[in-house]
Design an enzyme around this catalytic site. Structure first.
Site: not given
Ligand code: GLY
Length: 529
Positions: A65, A340, A412, A432-433
């Site tokens: 990340r 994503t 997420s 999908g956020g």
């Molecule tokens: N950027 C979307 C997530 O990591 O949840």
């Protein structure tokens, strides 16, 4: 088998498998190929998560990340009055987190790969040299982002041209090819130091960004233990914090397990009602308790405690919706310590890789590193810029997800693997956020409770509830008008939404063969041999 968001990326992953590479060689090759062929989300300027299960049953997770730069500060997106500055965390240089993708690919290859590094990255370089032939969907996405690209960059990047992009046009990527060659020749140093780092830091300075040479040099991905649980006899293996995905998914599954969803039927009123009420409660917990475990104590055991989850559903009423105003985060038993993309891979030996990677929004911050040809993320928006103020996914957060230098923003993303009777059963995930968690949840229920094939399970229309805003958001075809009426009678509000992510999964079919599910919402492609 390889299932990814782009036919070229799936082809490249499959070639690696055919040459005798394992799932992790293919994962690295597919990851780099997506950075070329699927620039809206595939990336080297973003970050991601891997959940793996080796043929011998060993499981683990890699967290690559992005991180907040060292010069980041808690209130960096607030104006003098303490209000969130529009677009500051989503568009342009200040929105960018320190990228983790390249370190992640290097770490996966070092620990789990079997072919040479150059061999797994070369197909992406060849593709970038040749240029990518745009699909209709990609041409339209690039045209839609043109104004933002022009706003975010001080030069005209390769993704912009005067006339609209059309299906079949070739997107030239010579600078990206050279960046990938530096990564091929020098590994992580080819990105985090030397020419690529110089170009990235120069780009930051040009646009008022804050990522430094030191941020890049010090970036490290982290191997973390997976989170696991069970659902109707299946073992569920998923991503731990800084993703909220694994914990939320396991909470959802435990909360709905006492109900006979299979008997009630897919997308029937009682099924949707129970799932919605679980989702409402889980997203309220997410907003309060979840954050980067290297900075805050995430009470994982408490959040997954069966007694706690049972108690969370005590206020559940089969006959009516619980308004979100009456649902806060749960009282824990004890305090303790868009775009994503997802791809799923299983090799001939049964090694599995479940990877979700992201720039956050489509084309991330829209900043293209001049001279290096890659797009940077806008992952900083996944932090909570101000408690109670929603981010681009409408998600609310608090202290646990406040910005701090070097901290990872809450995610997420939910790359997940299921076992049945100790054997690999399913590999699944999605973009999908905020809808990622509920989409993976539904893909699992579609298979386990509703007996669908992998393809049916990923294609089936979905719905989503995230506590706030307090409404069920179905795809237009997800819920019949009769069921909508019955849900409204229970007190639910429904508002259609269409932007759901493309779920890509692999399932052990009833005939014992691997079955790919490529979501028709995108250009996703399942290829196997
Ligand atoms: N950027 C979307 C997530 O990591 O949840």
């Amino acid at each position: 088998m390889v299932v990814s968001a782009h036919p070229e990326a799936s082809r490249i992953g499959l070639e690696i498998l055919r040459k005798g590479g394992n799932a992790y060689d293919a994962a690295v090759a597919t990851g780099f190929a997506l950075a070329v062929a699927f620039p809206v989300a595939g990336n080297i300027g973003g970050g991601g998560f891997l959940v793996y299960r080796k043929q011998d049953g060993e499981v683990g997770a890699l967290d690559y990340r992005e991180k907040a730069p060292k010069a980041a500060s808690r209130d960096m997106y607030l104006d003098a009055q303490g209000n969130v500055i529009a677009d500051a965390s989503t568009l342009g240089h200040l929105a960018v987190g320190v990228p983790g993708a390249v370190d992640g690919m290097v770490a996966i290859h070092q620990k789990l790969g079997s072919l040479r590094w150059a061999q797994v990255i070369q197909p992406a370089i060849d593709l970038a040299r040749k240029g990518v032939v745009l699909t209709e969907r990609e041409a339209s996405m690039l045209n839609g982002a043109k104004e933002s690209f022009l706003k975010a960059n001080k030069f005209i990047p390769n993704v912009v041209r005067d006339t609209p992009w059309q299906k079949g046009d070739v997107l030239p990527m010579p600078e990206l090819a050279r960046t990938l060659e530096r990564i091929r020749d020098k590994g992580r140093v080819g990105f985090y130091e030397g020419e690529t780092a110089d170009l990235l830091v120069k780009e930051m300075k040009r646009g008022g960004g804050i990522i430094s040479h030191q941020d890049l040099k010090e970036y490290q991905s982290v191997w973390r233990p997976v989170v696991t649980g069970t659902y109707r006899g299946y073992k569920v293996i998923s991503m731990p914090p800084p993703s909220s995905g694994g914990i939320a998914l396991l909470q959802l599954l435990q909360m709905v397990e006492p109900f006979d969803l299979g008997k009630w039927g897919w997308q029937q009123a009682n099924t949707v009602h129970v799932m919605t009420e679980a989702q409402r409660r889980v997203y309220a917990d997410r907003a309060t308790y979840l954050g980067d475990p290297d900075f805050v104590q995430v009470p994982m055991a408490s959040l997954l405690n069966p007694a706690y989850l049972k108690n969370r559903m005590v206020t559940f009423d089969m006959g009516k919706a619980t308004p979100s105003t009456q649902v806060g985060a749960g009282q824990l038993v004890a305090k303790e310590s868009d775009q994503t993309t997802h791809y799923s891979i299983v090799d001939q030996w049964g090694n599995a890789a479940s990877i979700t990677t992201t720039l956050n929004g489509g084309y991330g911050s829209k900043v293209v590193v001049e001279g290096a040809g890659f797009i940077l993320n806008n992952e900083m928006d996944d932090f909570s810029a101000k408690p109670g103020v929603p981010n681009m996914f409408g998600l609310i957060g608090g202290e646990a997800n406040a910005i701090a230098p070097g901290k990872r923003m809450l995610s997420s993303m939910t790359p997940t693997i299921l076992e049945k009777d100790g054997k690999l059963f399913m590999v699944v995930g999605t973009p999908g956020g905020s809808t990622i968690i509920t989409s993976v949840f539904q893909a699992i229920l579609n298979v386990v409770d509703h007996g669908m094939s992998m393809q049916q399970a990923v294609a089936a229309p979905r719905f989503h509830h995230q506590w706030l805003p307090d409404r069920i958001e179905p795809e237009p075809a997800a819920i019949s008008s009769q069921v909508r009426e019955s849900l409204q009678k229970k007190g639910h509000t429904l508002q259609n939404r269409s932007n759901y992510g493309a779920v890509d999964g692999i399932l052990k079919g009833k005939d014992g063969k691997w079955e790919g599910g490529a979501d028709p919402r995108g250009d996703d492609t399942a290829l196997g041999y």
